[in-house]
Design a protein around this motif. Sequence first.
Motif, PDB file in Angstrom:
ATOM      1  N   LEU A 122     -22.455 -53.667 -12.332  1.00  0.00           N
ATOM      2  CA  LEU A 122     -23.231 -54.734 -12.965  1.00  0.00           C
ATOM      3  C   LEU A 122     -23.641 -55.780 -11.926  1.00  0.00           C
ATOM      4  N   PHE A 177     -30.735 -50.468 -18.649  1.00  0.00           N
ATOM      5  CA  PHE A 177     -30.333 -50.587 -17.239  1.00  0.00           C
ATOM      6  C   PHE A 177     -31.365 -49.880 -16.342  1.00  0.00           C
ATOM      7  N   LEU A 197     -26.738 -58.473 -18.933  1.00  0.00           N
ATOM      8  CA  LEU A 197     -25.886 -58.127 -17.784  1.00  0.00           C
ATOM      9  C   LEU A 197     -24.819 -59.202 -17.574  1.00  0.00           C
ATOM     10  N   GLU A 199     -20.799 -58.618 -17.846  1.00  0.00           N
ATOM     11  CA  GLU A 199     -19.907 -58.937 -16.728  1.00  0.00           C
ATOM     12  C   GLU A 199     -18.753 -59.809 -17.235  1.00  0.00           C
TER      13      GLU A 199
END
Lengths: 122, 122
Positions: free
Chosen positions: A113, B17, B106, B110
């Motif tokens: 990520l 992604f 994202l 995370e």
Amino acid sequence: MVRKRESTGFLIKQRAFLKLYILSSIEKERWYGMQILDELKASFKPYGYEPQHSEIYRALHELLEDGILSRKKIVEEGAKYKEVAVYSVKNPDELKAYKKLVKADLDRCEQLLRKAIQDNYS
Amino acid sequence: MVRKRESTGFLIKQRAFLKLYILSSIEKERWYGMQILDELKASFKPYGYEPQHSEIYRALHELLEDGILSRKKIVEEGAKYKEVAVYSVKNPDELKAYKKLVKADLDRCEQLLRKAIQDNYS
């Protein structure tokens, strides 16, 4: 047995993520299935993630099948006659090994990520 | 049209992604489908992630369907007669908006991974 989707090694699977949380909870104390469901949901809510009950139960059953956990039925204190399922650790070594495996995957995912953020937003 | 799985808001989907990486590549230069496939594969290999060609193409086609990208066929330089598809940005505002959306996801992911590491390994 649920057929596993073919892995392309993208991010950690929800199943493994939930198994990890279940194991950590059971390490801390005896574990009542219904109790943790709401705790997990509340804990993840600020992160926009709402695991379904069915998904949590599937994770739990896999841990029983794998022999890492065991389950027994007990009569709840104070109740006239109400059986509840209680889970406990059956194989501490396997539990430790599984958590180590998941840790490596979580670290890998965090790096992936971070790479994506760096590659696409700098 | 592929039916989307119901989202529980767990981690970012592989499709999003890959779309992100495709868009960033096309922002930088004109884009030849076949060229980036191998670049992406090589780039993710150290992270144990190997996206399949079919998955990358599905991401690309969704970006065309959404009107963010456009495609045209050109005759390759030097070749006697060989048509190749070249992709370019059709709607820069939508591209920007999509990248912003993915950035937020994202960041969220995370944080979720970091929380899991902290909750289960400390």
